[in-house]
Design an enzyme around this catalytic site. Sequence first.
Site, PDB file in Angstrom:
ATOM      1  N   GLY A   1      17.359  69.670 -76.765  1.00  0.00           N
ATOM      2  CA  GLY A   1      18.407  68.765 -77.212  1.00  0.00           C
ATOM      3  C   GLY A   1      18.057  67.342 -76.833  1.00  0.00           C
ATOM      4  O   GLY A   1      17.072  67.096 -76.156  1.00  0.00           O
TER       5      GLY A   1
ATOM      6  N   GLU B   1       8.003  77.152 -79.530  1.00  0.00           N
ATOM      7  CA  GLU B   1       8.241  77.372 -80.968  1.00  0.00           C
ATOM      8  C   GLU B   1       7.424  76.389 -81.805  1.00  0.00           C
ATOM      9  O   GLU B   1       7.438  76.466 -83.031  1.00  0.00           O
ATOM     10  CB  GLU B   1       9.733  77.251 -81.292  1.00  0.00           C
ATOM     11  CG  GLU B   1      10.282  75.844 -81.481  1.00  0.00           C
ATOM     12  CD  GLU B   1      10.478  75.075 -80.180  1.00  0.00           C
ATOM     13  OE1 GLU B   1      10.099  75.603 -79.115  1.00  0.00           O
ATOM     14  OE2 GLU B   1      10.979  73.933 -80.223  1.00  0.00           O
TER      15      GLU B   1
ATOM     16  N   GLY C   1      11.918  62.969 -72.751  1.00  0.00           N
ATOM     17  CA  GLY C   1      11.873  61.694 -72.051  1.00  0.00           C
ATOM     18  C   GLY C   1      12.283  61.859 -70.591  1.00  0.00           C
ATOM     19  O   GLY C   1      12.065  60.981 -69.771  1.00  0.00           O
ATOM     20  N   PHE C   2      12.917  63.026 -70.282  1.00  0.00           N
ATOM     21  CA  PHE C   2      13.352  63.291 -68.915  1.00  0.00           C
ATOM     22  C   PHE C   2      12.554  64.464 -68.354  1.00  0.00           C
ATOM     23  O   PHE C   2      11.900  65.197 -69.093  1.00  0.00           O
ATOM     24  CB  PHE C   2      14.858  63.609 -68.880  1.00  0.00           C
ATOM     25  CG  PHE C   2      15.718  62.417 -69.173  1.00  0.00           C
ATOM     26  CD1 PHE C   2      16.251  61.656 -68.143  1.00  0.00           C
ATOM     27  CD2 PHE C   2      15.973  62.035 -70.492  1.00  0.00           C
ATOM     28  CE1 PHE C   2      17.032  60.541 -68.424  1.00  0.00           C
ATOM     29  CE2 PHE C   2      16.748  60.934 -70.777  1.00  0.00           C
ATOM     30  CZ  PHE C   2      17.279  60.185 -69.731  1.00  0.00           C
TER      31      PHE C   2
ATOM     32  N   CYS D   1      12.909  72.888 -73.000  1.00  0.00           N
ATOM     33  CA  CYS D   1      13.107  71.443 -73.057  1.00  0.00           C
ATOM     34  C   CYS D   1      14.381  71.006 -72.344  1.00  0.00           C
ATOM     35  O   CYS D   1      14.466  71.145 -71.136  1.00  0.00           O
ATOM     36  CB  CYS D   1      13.045  70.964 -74.503  1.00  0.00           C
ATOM     37  SG  CYS D   1      12.682  69.205 -74.597  1.00  0.00           S
ATOM     38  N   LEU D   2      15.397  70.518 -73.039  1.00  0.00           N
ATOM     39  CA  LEU D   2      16.637  70.138 -72.360  1.00  0.00           C
ATOM     40  C   LEU D   2      17.241  71.365 -71.663  1.00  0.00           C
ATOM     41  O   LEU D   2      17.800  71.270 -70.575  1.00  0.00           O
ATOM     42  CB  LEU D   2      17.658  69.536 -73.344  1.00  0.00           C
ATOM     43  CG  LEU D   2      18.906  68.979 -72.676  1.00  0.00           C
ATOM     44  CD1 LEU D   2      18.735  67.503 -72.339  1.00  0.00           C
ATOM     45  CD2 LEU D   2      20.139  69.166 -73.536  1.00  0.00           C
TER      46      LEU D   2
ATOM     47  N   GLY E   1      18.446  63.390 -75.274  1.00  0.00           N
ATOM     48  CA  GLY E   1      18.992  62.560 -74.207  1.00  0.00           C
ATOM     49  C   GLY E   1      18.881  63.087 -72.793  1.00  0.00           C
ATOM     50  O   GLY E   1      18.068  63.943 -72.473  1.00  0.00           O
TER      51      GLY E   1
ATOM     52  N   SER F   1      16.488  66.788 -81.119  1.00  0.00           N
ATOM     53  CA  SER F   1      16.173  66.119 -79.853  1.00  0.00           C
ATOM     54  C   SER F   1      15.885  64.629 -80.063  1.00  0.00           C
ATOM     55  O   SER F   1      15.876  63.864 -79.110  1.00  0.00           O
ATOM     56  CB  SER F   1      14.967  66.765 -79.186  1.00  0.00           C
ATOM     57  OG  SER F   1      15.260  68.079 -78.814  1.00  0.00           O
TER      58      SER F   1
ATOM     59  N   HIS G   1       7.471  73.098 -75.954  1.00  0.00           N
ATOM     60  CA  HIS G   1       8.065  73.818 -77.083  1.00  0.00           C
ATOM     61  C   HIS G   1       7.212  74.986 -77.549  1.00  0.00           C
ATOM     62  O   HIS G   1       6.344  74.802 -78.404  1.00  0.00           O
ATOM     63  CB  HIS G   1       8.321  72.858 -78.238  1.00  0.00           C
ATOM     64  CG  HIS G   1       9.438  71.905 -77.954  1.00  0.00           C
ATOM     65  ND1 HIS G   1      10.734  72.173 -78.275  1.00  0.00           N
ATOM     66  CD2 HIS G   1       9.448  70.722 -77.314  1.00  0.00           C
ATOM     67  CE1 HIS G   1      11.516  71.191 -77.870  1.00  0.00           C
ATOM     68  NE2 HIS G   1      10.750  70.285 -77.275  1.00  0.00           N
TER      69      HIS G   1
ATOM     70  N   GLN H   1      15.721  71.609 -68.401  1.00  0.00           N
ATOM     71  CA  GLN H   1      16.287  70.620 -67.475  1.00  0.00           C
ATOM     72  C   GLN H   1      17.672  71.052 -66.999  1.00  0.00           C
ATOM     73  O   GLN H   1      17.999  70.935 -65.809  1.00  0.00           O
ATOM     74  CB  GLN H   1      16.355  69.244 -68.159  1.00  0.00           C
ATOM     75  CG  GLN H   1      14.978  68.677 -68.496  1.00  0.00           C
ATOM     76  CD  GLN H   1      15.021  67.599 -69.578  1.00  0.00           C
ATOM     77  OE1 GLN H   1      16.087  67.244 -70.077  1.00  0.00           O
ATOM     78  NE2 GLN H   1      13.858  67.086 -69.948  1.00  0.00           N
TER      79      GLN H   1
END
Lengths: 386, 516
Positions: A247, A361, A318-319, A274-275, A249, A56, A359, A278
């Site tokens: 992941g 994990e 960050g998102f 996380c990603l 970005g 990430s 997270h 999203q």
Amino acid sequence: MNNSILNTIIRKPAVLILEDGAVFRGRAFGAVGEAGGEVVFNTSMTGYQEVLTDPSYYGQIVTMTYPLIGNYGVNEEDVESSKIQVAGFIVKEISQIPSNWRSTRSLEEWMLSQHIVGLCGVDTRALVRKLRTYGVMRGVISTEDGTEADIHAKIDAVPSMIGADLVRSVTTNESYRWKDRLHPTYHSKIFTKSANPLCVLAFDFGIKQNILRHLTERGCEVHVVPAYTDADEIRALQPDGIFLSNGPGDPEPVTYAIHTIQQLLGSYPIFGICLGHQVLGLALGGTTYKLKFGHRGANQPVKHLKSGKIDITSQNHGFCVDMESIRDKKVEVTHINLNDNTVEGLESRELRCFSVQYHPEASPGPYDAAHHFDRFVRMMTGDKDE
Amino acid sequence: MPKRTDIHKILIIGSGPIIIGQACEFDYSGTQGCKALREEGYEVVLVNSNPATIMTDPDLGNRTYIEPISPQVLEKIIEIEKPDCLLPTLGGQTALNNAVALAENGILERHGVELIGAKLEAINKAEDRELFKEAMNRINLQVPRSGYARSVDEAMNIIKEVGFPAIIRPSFTLGGTGAGTAYNREEFPDVVRWGLECSPCHTVLIEESVLGWKEFELEVMRDLADNVVIICSIENFDPMGVHTGDSITVAPAQTLTDKEYQAMRDASIDIIREIGVETGGSNIQFAVNPKDGRMVVIEMNPRVSRSSALASKATGFPIAKIAAKLAVGFTLDEIRNDITRVTPASFEPTIDYCVVKIPRWAFEKFPGSDSTLGTQMKSVGEAMSIGRTFKEALQKGLRSLEIDRFGFGADGKDTYVFQHQLVFEDPQDSSYQDPSASYLKEEIIEKLKRPNPDRIFYIRYALQIGLSIQDIYQYTKIDPWFLVNLAEIVDMEYQLRNVKKDVVEWIREDQKIVGV
């Protein structure tokens, strides 16, 4: 005069320049050269090895708020992917020796072997205060003798995070079966175990290995698939559940995966981190936005709205999913961050999917939230409560 | 959960006179607790025999009793005041012991006084060695291996489990008579035999030795909704064998990987739940074998402790204040974080600096006392300092001790000044030491082996005469990470001396040119 006790290496001066023109001077450690990326900070006091190998962080220069780094060296076990993923690493002080019974080499040797540029002796507190005040920004670390003007030109060449699809750069090219389990010494808790092996297809957007270890530990047969795998291929494999990984970005350009998930929603239990969270939010019709300086650290308090229970969580994003955008989408916000009240988890009972922005994990960070993996297993085994 | 409205009047017991091991830190915690409870509208009744404390200032409690702290006196106060509950966790071991006595004698029950913070059962489980060991076994945590033997044969069986080195303690002897350490199979039977002879009941406890292991502490808080947070981790500079109160300690832990730290964090959470401390802070101590990382639980204090005061100041998280609020029913997310003022107290402080605590001894005030440091605390105070590096914090701390030192040596106060560190002084001057002198080496090694207040400075001398980090580690068992940091300070000193030399030589050259 016999005047030196340690054979301290004399380090070359090096510099970090930010896109707003700020200059931070320090000394080089690790590989020599130049590295550009988005400069972000992480507040974990332990776990630099996990941070450095977390995909990430691809395309980012990471600085640690904790000033003393490298104290326990690095070992073969505490990795989250096969290599260092960050573009560069900035610390206040790099330890002269590693001291830990599991250490196989020093942080510096490891970075050098993987050609990762590091900057030490930097006033990281000033750097972090700047990023907190003005938001994360692009920057370049240089250990070369070039002029500052040269470096400024290079900063402009660093791509912006917004709109960039970094998943393609880190996802696996081929599917593979994951087999390793958790380190027995450091995870003594009894987990929910499935009696029969459960086939989990894990979308690799830049997956951390500890996620795979947690799933395997619970009796899952985990197959990691590339991020661009389409819905037909997934259906052909007849999974018991689908996992959406973390992941790097911006999630919005990952349209291929969002589209695939939309087609699979409701057919299989889905769990995202996380990603992955999203991407699920976007697949459910929501939108995402970029946070000013993100959440990166191991002490973020997250509240489960239904029970009031608080988990101290590990985060790196960050998102964020926009709470308003999913309000009427049959989706429930299940968790919020107590520091800034942003969305940290969502679920749709009807579509049998749930996800968390943080997270479970850990790695690095507290194991408080590992119960989400147990929930995913119960969902797949058809537990009535799930 | 909002605060409890079924209670109105709360009794707080202070820690009494200042003694070694129980000093102003409990005044600090008691005062914080009083303020926090009054702020919430509770009536506070305070008992402390020590009028020279802040907590006994007129405005702090609604009622303040300056009376001896004993169950008899406390019972009388309970009769007069009829408090709804007793908060026993803010006044150190004295308060805790008295609360236990009041509970066990049925006094609390008779007067309808509820123990809040920690219940009797939890206190007993934490304080009683056997109960504690059983509790740790239930949650799959290790304590130092041990067993009782009544004969040498039994002892031979136990040692297979315990391993060497082992400590042999005869049961029911005063002052440790007959206790010994066995390092191998050959000497073991003799040590056991002697121990058995010394014990009136012919029984010895054989215990795994954790001397020289790395020592860690975690400060843990729990609320009534079962939320648990870790406030601070602490690593001891001095290894197991030196009382924490006599150790230089460092926050946060420096030499644990994330996996190891999280395992310790999980263990702490399991311990506070298993022991059953309902609300407030606890301090849990661990020992870690530097060779293989084996972690054992040493003890738990089910109350605010000396380390809590340190952790509060180190992180800005007011443990005693929050503990008092949790005891009356608040949950962590309902209490505001004192530093940010906008986020809740349900978080784990993360710091971007290093904190060092250095004990202050006053052996000159106790003529005839032995300055060797061991398992009984001897320091009378401490200095705490904060720096961006361990080196910076350590030097600030040494300077703050008021022992007339300016830092880690090189301040004109060193016991030994070596010829080779000098720049202009006459090396033939007899007040400077030859670093290769063999008697010096022996003297220094002796000081390294025996923990004592000046040991830190002897590490400096050892580095100066050329002992390696590995040698010093063998003598002190102080983690090489700390030793290397000390060596870096000495190296910086040498660099500065060289600069001085260069500058002066350069000036001399110029003087000649202009004809001075």
